[in-house]
Write an enzyme that holds these catalytic residues in place. Sequence first.
Site, short mmCIF file in Angstrom:
data_model
loop_
_atom_site.label_atom_id
_atom_site.label_comp_id
_atom_site.label_asym_id
_atom_site.label_seq_id
_atom_site.Cartn_x
_atom_site.Cartn_y
_atom_site.Cartn_z
N ASP B 93 45.91 -0.30 32.41
CA ASP B 93 46.79 0.80 32.02
C ASP B 93 46.10 2.12 32.35
O ASP B 93 45.51 2.78 31.50
CB ASP B 93 47.13 0.71 30.53
CG ASP B 93 48.33 1.59 30.19
OD1 ASP B 93 48.83 2.29 31.09
OD2 ASP B 93 48.75 1.57 29.03
N GLU B 205 54.89 8.55 17.05
CA GLU B 205 54.66 8.62 15.61
C GLU B 205 54.95 10.03 15.09
O GLU B 205 54.59 11.02 15.72
CB GLU B 205 53.18 8.28 15.37
CG GLU B 205 52.82 7.81 14.00
CD GLU B 205 51.43 7.17 13.97
OE1 GLU B 205 51.34 5.94 14.15
OE2 GLU B 205 50.44 7.90 13.78
N HIS B 399 37.89 6.86 21.36
CA HIS B 399 39.32 6.98 21.69
C HIS B 399 40.24 6.39 20.64
O HIS B 399 41.45 6.54 20.72
CB HIS B 399 39.61 6.33 23.04
CG HIS B 399 39.95 4.87 22.98
ND1 HIS B 399 39.12 3.94 22.42
CD2 HIS B 399 41.05 4.19 23.41
CE1 HIS B 399 39.68 2.74 22.51
NE2 HIS B 399 40.85 2.86 23.09
N LYS B 475 57.60 1.47 17.74
CA LYS B 475 56.73 0.66 18.59
C LYS B 475 57.55 -0.29 19.45
O LYS B 475 58.70 -0.57 19.13
CB LYS B 475 55.80 -0.18 17.72
CG LYS B 475 54.80 0.63 16.92
CD LYS B 475 53.80 -0.25 16.24
CE LYS B 475 52.78 -0.81 17.16
NZ LYS B 475 51.84 0.14 17.70
#
Lengths: 180, 476
Positions: B93, B205, B399, B475
């Site tokens: 990713d 979120e 992270h 999600k």
Amino acid sequence: MTDFEPENDATGDPAAGWEVMDHTADIGLRVWAPTLEGLFEQAAEGVASLSVDITRIDPLVQRRVEVEGWDLEELLVSWLQEFLYLWSGSGFIGRRFQVRILPPSKQEPGEQDPEKADVEKAGVENVWRLEGVITGEMWDPGRHEAYTDIKAATYHNLKIRSENPAGGKIIYRVALILDT
Amino acid sequence: MKLERVKDWLWEIPKTGKMRVPGRIYATKPLLEQLRSEGGLEQVANVAHLPGIVGYSLAMPDIHWGYGFPIGGVAATDPAAGGVISPGGVGYDINCGVRLATTQLQLEDVQPKIQKLVASMFRHIPCGVGSHGAVKRAGHQEMLDLIKNGARWAVKRGYGKSDDLNFIEDGGSLPGADPDRVSQRAMDRGSEQVGTLGSGNHFAEIEVVEEIYHPEAAREFGIREGQITLMIHTGSRGFGYQICDDYLKLMGRAIRRYNIEIPDRQLACAPVESEEGRGYLAAMFAAANYAWANRQTIMHLAEKAFLEGLSCHPRDLGLSLVYDVCHNIAKLENHQVGGKTRRLCVHRKGATRAFWPQGTRPGRSVGQPIIIPGDMGSCSYLAVGTPKSLEETFGSTAHGAGRVMSRTQAVKTFAGRDLAAELSEEGITVMAQGRRTLAEEMRGAYKNVADVVDTMELAGISLKVARLRPIGVIKG
């Protein structure tokens, strides 16, 4: 690609199967089978089963795929990536897998030695090839349940091994880490 | 694995065998104990084998077992000294990252309508398996434009405002992205997925600012207690996965051509200054730009969701980007090594850039904003870079929380529980496409993000600015 009869489906044979290994970040898959083809088929079934509830996938459509690899490990990753591409790229989800593996012209299965291979001279005749048929159907969110989103099959510590216990039948094994 | 204590929060794996440099792990003793049982430390040592690696093979406190590189790994190589670039040091990713935006709203404006707002987000932002863009499919010309311009492409299409570009790492677009280095298959996968969140640990979120730790930085970033913020975590989707996959195959061959010895095939690499290295960089930058275009587009979709869900005017919402960071990337950056400036290829695999003071808005007197999400049940942090990060970690910090429980273990642990209802009781409204995703991402499956952030503060690498508590999550 020529038509071929699938080998006996290894599914249900205790000599062939797959199981999930614990891995903190991603998912590990341990696969075994009495033939190389069976090993590749089981691996794909494992990846499919982690992706969706495959018992609800009807075997309605066939997709033919062809991949190649410099060695068996690359061939396995390429085969699984092809499945994942069909799945996440086009929404086609397979549940049955039939594989035929064609070794490089001067090699027999199990006799690979990538260390000695000369990349510069790598030609069509020097690669492993796979012809596969994936049977399944198009994803329908109303009927099918998705499980884990698998991004890729990795090369992490990837090695296909064969065991030939004395007096026993040969068994192929591989442990795969899938990126999620 | 032998480990030597350097400081209470820093441990060293001595150079042994064919390691070219030692390994260094930022972790307090309790975090280190969590690590010992798995393969993450061995992977730090494996990365130390890469040709041209400079200083140390580094790991942040959210380190966990990955494949090839550990997650939380940082490695800088020197292209002028045969340094390599490794697609496994970036991951599938490419430019997975996080962005944080502030609003003019307070908790009391949103709380009574939170269910409606979350449902609106879930409707506007495509997520989960098989989701396609809420925006028009990008044709070939569009994709060429998107690859070249990243977030700028999205702004040109009316997704967000041009001022947003000042608050994105690298301005939301890396020069040198080359579509000719990208396979047709990657282009096909990418064209369908612009403006989609994906699945796994990706989310959008709605949060409330719960506590401020660094008032000066908070003021500069426009953050105040009780304020509603928006956080988006996603990356380059199938476009990035395909590029990683294509180049891993190529690099697997390159290691033989360049006689590179590596302990794990997933570390396959090629010199930065080689045909393969240059090709990967140009394709990886294309995916980085794609990810920025994706996050910029999703923020636009989230804005629409806010306006509809709360029936308010854009002026009253006042959505404003604080920053957008990537945490899966390799970039060419100038760093001081032994008193000299060297151009290095810095891999950050599950690590965030933490610059000081570059990379921030002109006139800002504090470091670069850093966004560190936690699991969906606890909290996330806004932090800021320090000069020390440039001295010790090639300008990098943690992270996220870092997993401690495998996905299968998490699914087993939380089986039979109504997690959405449990979270709702704690004041967090969650909507997820897949039932398993909730269990996989549940609190307890991750380290405590507060421990991770505190370790980096103890080490002086990054400082906490604010803690953000989720009140609404969507999600895949």
